[in-house]
Write a protein that holds these residues in place. Sequence first.
Motif, PDB file in Angstrom:
ATOM      1  N   THR A   3       0.821  -1.212   0.000  1.00  0.00           N
ATOM      2  CA  THR A   3       0.000   0.000   0.000  1.00  0.00           C
ATOM      3  C   THR A   3       0.854   1.262   0.000  1.00  0.00           C
ATOM      4  OG1 THR A   3      -0.184  -0.094   2.398  1.00  0.00           O
ATOM      5  CG2 THR A   3      -1.977  -1.061   1.118  1.00  0.00           C
ATOM      6  N   LEU A   4       2.036   1.214   0.576  1.00  0.00           N
ATOM      7  CA  LEU A   4       2.902   2.380   0.576  1.00  0.00           C
ATOM      8  C   LEU A   4       3.322   2.741  -0.849  1.00  0.00           C
ATOM      9  CD1 LEU A   4       3.975   4.224   2.773  1.00  0.00           C
ATOM     10  CD2 LEU A   4       6.090   2.929   2.741  1.00  0.00           C
ATOM     11  N   HIS A   5       3.706   1.735  -1.628  1.00  0.00           N
ATOM     12  CA  HIS A   5       4.043   1.975  -3.028  1.00  0.00           C
ATOM     13  C   HIS A   5       2.822   2.485  -3.792  1.00  0.00           C
ATOM     14  CE1 HIS A   5       7.621  -0.720  -2.414  1.00  0.00           C
ATOM     15  NE2 HIS A   5       8.149   0.309  -3.056  1.00  0.00           N
ATOM     16  N   THR A   6       1.668   1.914  -3.508  1.00  0.00           N
ATOM     17  CA  THR A   6       0.436   2.344  -4.174  1.00  0.00           C
ATOM     18  C   THR A   6       0.152   3.809  -3.893  1.00  0.00           C
ATOM     19  OG1 THR A   6      -0.466   0.118  -3.894  1.00  0.00           O
ATOM     20  CG2 THR A   6      -2.025   1.862  -4.433  1.00  0.00           C
ATOM     21  N   HIS A   7       0.285   4.203  -2.639  1.00  0.00           N
ATOM     22  CA  HIS A   7       0.049   5.601  -2.284  1.00  0.00           C
ATOM     23  C   HIS A   7       1.047   6.525  -2.976  1.00  0.00           C
ATOM     24  CE1 HIS A   7      -3.098   4.714   0.500  1.00  0.00           C
ATOM     25  NE2 HIS A   7      -2.321   4.069   1.344  1.00  0.00           N
ATOM     26  N   CYS A  38      -8.559   9.606  -0.057  1.00  0.00           N
ATOM     27  CA  CYS A  38      -8.771   9.261   1.345  1.00  0.00           C
ATOM     28  C   CYS A  38      -9.093  10.523   2.135  1.00  0.00           C
ATOM     29  CB  CYS A  38      -7.560   8.536   1.916  1.00  0.00           C
ATOM     30  SG  CYS A  38      -6.088   9.547   2.016  1.00  0.00           S
ATOM     31  N   THR A  39      -9.348  10.350   3.410  1.00  0.00           N
ATOM     32  CA  THR A  39      -9.713  11.477   4.263  1.00  0.00           C
ATOM     33  C   THR A  39      -8.465  12.298   4.608  1.00  0.00           C
ATOM     34  OG1 THR A  39      -9.373  10.240   6.302  1.00  0.00           O
ATOM     35  CG2 THR A  39     -11.575  10.124   5.300  1.00  0.00           C
ATOM     36  N   LYS A  44      -2.393  12.491   6.536  1.00  0.00           N
ATOM     37  CA  LYS A  44      -1.289  12.764   7.467  1.00  0.00           C
ATOM     38  C   LYS A  44      -0.548  11.489   7.856  1.00  0.00           C
ATOM     39  CE  LYS A  44      -3.655  16.855   9.070  1.00  0.00           C
ATOM     40  NZ  LYS A  44      -4.455  17.476  10.097  1.00  0.00           N
ATOM     41  N   PHE A  45      -1.292  10.400   8.054  1.00  0.00           N
ATOM     42  CA  PHE A  45      -0.657   9.108   8.358  1.00  0.00           C
ATOM     43  C   PHE A  45       0.171   8.618   7.167  1.00  0.00           C
ATOM     44  CE2 PHE A  45      -4.458   8.609  11.244  1.00  0.00           C
ATOM     45  CZ  PHE A  45      -3.753   8.763  12.423  1.00  0.00           C
ATOM     46  N   ILE A  46      -0.402   8.721   5.976  1.00  0.00           N
ATOM     47  CA  ILE A  46       0.276   8.265   4.757  1.00  0.00           C
ATOM     48  C   ILE A  46       1.546   9.075   4.530  1.00  0.00           C
ATOM     49  CG2 ILE A  46       0.082   8.144   2.246  1.00  0.00           C
ATOM     50  CD1 ILE A  46      -2.951   7.536   2.715  1.00  0.00           C
TER      51      ILE A  46
END
Length: 138
Positions: A3-7, A38-39, A44-46
């Motif tokens: 998911t990190l790569h996706t983001h 996303c929200t 901020k988390f991402i």
Amino acid sequence: MDTLHTHFIRLAGAEQLSFKLHEPVAVTIDSLSAALCCTPRNVKFILRKLEEQGFIHWQPGRGRGHHSELTMLRSMNEALEASFTELLAKGKMKDAIELIGTVQMHDSLREQLMLSSINRWDFTATKKLPLVRIYCAS
């Protein structure tokens, strides 16, 4: 795919945000929220995780009216190549091929990734694949 790569790929490929490698760009949390689908809270988390992994540098704006700055530390091609290699290492050939087909990238990079997948799986003429024959009764 991670998911990190996706983001990161989603963020780097966002057309409304024109990112250049190692150049800070003024952004808002709302524009990042739209790009990442996303929200604002999750943005901020991402961003924190992307910064921890060395994908970006994030400088939040302090107070009202101050824009935040986002700097890309890796190119989209690097992220695509890393994600593709990771998928192949996990044996997820279908996901790797889908990645090549769905994400916009230069044709030269697409060809390079396809060749690396072929070389990784070492398809040679000596290996025999099962032949399936289908007969129709008429």
